[in-house]
Scaffold this active site. Structure first.
Site, PDB file in Angstrom:
ATOM      1  N   SER A  68     -17.254   2.867 -43.481  1.00  0.00           N
ATOM      2  CA  SER A  68     -16.345   1.774 -43.075  1.00  0.00           C
ATOM      3  C   SER A  68     -16.411   1.437 -41.588  1.00  0.00           C
ATOM      4  CB  SER A  68     -14.913   2.100 -43.461  1.00  0.00           C
ATOM      5  OG  SER A  68     -14.759   1.967 -44.843  1.00  0.00           O
ATOM      6  N   LYS A  71     -17.878  -1.855 -40.866  1.00  0.00           N
ATOM      7  CA  LYS A  71     -17.121  -3.087 -41.150  1.00  0.00           C
ATOM      8  C   LYS A  71     -16.664  -3.798 -39.881  1.00  0.00           C
ATOM      9  CE  LYS A  71     -15.246  -1.136 -45.463  1.00  0.00           C
ATOM     10  NZ  LYS A  71     -14.020  -0.549 -46.051  1.00  0.00           N
ATOM     11  N   TYR A 196     -23.749  -5.015 -48.477  1.00  0.00           N
ATOM     12  CA  TYR A 196     -22.627  -4.129 -48.119  1.00  0.00           C
ATOM     13  C   TYR A 196     -23.036  -2.651 -48.200  1.00  0.00           C
ATOM     14  CZ  TYR A 196     -18.054  -1.828 -48.748  1.00  0.00           C
ATOM     15  OH  TYR A 196     -16.967  -0.981 -48.650  1.00  0.00           O
ATOM     16  N   TYR A 248      -6.767   2.706 -41.977  1.00  0.00           N
ATOM     17  CA  TYR A 248      -6.165   2.357 -43.273  1.00  0.00           C
ATOM     18  C   TYR A 248      -4.668   2.550 -43.270  1.00  0.00           C
ATOM     19  CZ  TYR A 248     -10.859   1.629 -44.407  1.00  0.00           C
ATOM     20  OH  TYR A 248     -12.105   1.143 -44.370  1.00  0.00           O
ATOM     21  N   VAL A 266     -15.454   7.095 -44.618  1.00  0.00           N
ATOM     22  CA  VAL A 266     -15.297   8.217 -45.557  1.00  0.00           C
ATOM     23  C   VAL A 266     -16.352   9.317 -45.394  1.00  0.00           C
ATOM     24  CG1 VAL A 266     -13.968   7.203 -47.446  1.00  0.00           C
ATOM     25  CG2 VAL A 266     -16.433   6.868 -47.362  1.00  0.00           C
TER      26      VAL A 266
HETATM   27  O1  DON Z   1     -17.062   1.069 -50.152  1.00  0.00           O
HETATM   28  C1  DON Z   1     -16.808   2.251 -49.938  1.00  0.00           C
HETATM   29  O2  DON Z   1     -15.976   2.862 -50.598  1.00  0.00           O
HETATM   30  C2  DON Z   1     -17.528   2.936 -48.812  1.00  0.00           C
HETATM   31  N1  DON Z   1     -18.865   2.437 -48.686  1.00  0.00           N
HETATM   32  C3  DON Z   1     -16.800   2.762 -47.498  1.00  0.00           C
HETATM   33  C4  DON Z   1     -15.355   3.218 -47.542  1.00  0.00           C
HETATM   34  C5  DON Z   1     -14.858   3.837 -46.293  1.00  0.00           C
HETATM   35  O3  DON Z   1     -15.572   4.349 -45.468  1.00  0.00           O
HETATM   36  C6  DON Z   1     -13.393   3.898 -46.135  1.00  0.00           C
HETATM   37  N2  DON Z   1     -13.042   4.730 -45.025  1.00  0.00           N
HETATM   38  N3  DON Z   1     -12.148   5.379 -44.760  1.00  0.00           N
END
Ligand code: DON
Length: 312
Positions: A68, A71, A196, A248, A266
């Site tokens: 994330s 992003k 993505y 978040y 994550v």
């Molecule tokens: O789309 C997803 O679930 C992961 N590629 C990215 C999510 C993420 O890193 C959320 N972070 N806390």
């Protein structure tokens, strides 16, 4: 006057050691199966001062995927490609208070646009706004932008992590189809998701993330070459989202306890910055129940309290 970082330099290894103990209280993400291989008890940090030498401590040789954190940079690139008006036709500006992969609010408000660009639904829409004729062209533009900010032309995505996410992304896939049905997503679902997955899987070290953060801390100007890479207005937008949604549904708690713009992933990475002073990259794969690095958040809290970093 240059800031004196000698106290930080002296104490950093000890603070990393103390914070690392919290890793056992969390869990490494495994909903993307390949992420489960990350070292659960690792913790590393790189700090890049605007005026001063790089400081590192802990497991900084642990590589991780941006997830994330990417992003923030796809948002900036989408803004540079399309301008504010077009981007905010497609995504909102508000935190959700829900999990990063929640689809709850997509059906609660008209016209079903994601609340912000840092939740998964919002970031998927942002991927579709990146200019380019094909998946390859869009991905190459994102990668080139991140390479420039990170100062490393060899960066690329980790193919195993990309594939692992692509094979298991039922939830993101369902959200993307929902967004397509609501005419928020104009591009093809699978093409957008591929862009993505690729940017989420870009593999880095703490020092890359610290450099990316330093450019945001310096209002978009690369301090090494003195050239603006990101317009200041878009840095402002990115920092605002980092403060309100970057961690978040723990963003409020993080604002109170740490008080600096930050974005987690994550994989256990955190990008953080002290405006005008420092870029910070952290890795600590063991996560708390909100999906943020448990030891990494502890370490940043400790440092912020000690050096009065809060922007509030
Ligand atoms: O789309 C997803 O679930 C992961 N590629 C990215 C999510 C993420 O890193 C959320 N972070 N806390």
């Amino acid at each position: 006057m240059a800031t004196d970082y000698s106290d930080l330099k002296k104490n950093l290894p000890e603070w990393v050691k103390m914070s690392r103990m919290f890793a056992s209280k969390g869990r490494v993400a495994d909903y993307i199966p390949h992420l489960a291989y990350a070292p659960a008890d690792a913790l590393g940090i790189t700090l890049l001062p605007l005026n001063g030498d790089k400081l590192t401590a802990g497991d900084c040789d642990t590589s991780f995927t941006l997830q994330s954190i990417s992003k923030v940079f796809t948002l900036i690139l989408a803004l540079m490609d399309n301008g504010e008006a077009r981007v905010f036709e497609k995504v909102g500006m508000e935190p959700t208070g829900d999990d990063f992969n929640s689809m709850l609010k997509l059906e609660l408000v008209e016209p079903g646009k994601p609340f912000n660009p840092l939740i998964n639904a919002g970031a998927i829409v942002i991927s579709s706004l990146i200019h380019g004729q094909s998946i390859a062209e869009k991905s190459a533009r994102i990668l080139a932008f991140i390479r420039e900010l990170a100062g490393d032309t060899s960066l690329t995505w980790n193919e195993e992590v990309r594939r692992s996410e692509a094979q298991t992304a039922n939830r993101n896939r369902s959200m993307a189809y929902f967004l397509k049905d609501n005419r928020i997503l104009d591009d093809e679902v699978e093409n957008t998701l591929e862009v993505y997955f690729r940017h989420c899987a870009i593999e880095v070290h703490c020092s890359h993330v610290a450099r990316m953060a330093l450019i945001l801390a310096n209002d978009g100007v690369d301090p090494q070459i003195g050239r603006s890479i990101i317009p200041r207005r878009y840095v402002q937008i990115a920092k605002s989202f980092m403060v309100t949604c970057g961690m978040y549904n723990a963003s409020g708690e993080f604002a109170i306890q740490v008080g600096i713009p930050a974005k987690s992933g994550v994989s256990g990475g955190i990008l953080a910055l002290v405006p005008g002073k420092l870029g910070i990259g952290v890795v600590g794969p063991s996560l708390n129940d909100k999906g943020n690095s448990i030891a990494g958040v502890h370490l940043l809290r400790l440092l912020s309290e000690r050096y009065d970093w809060s922007i509030f």
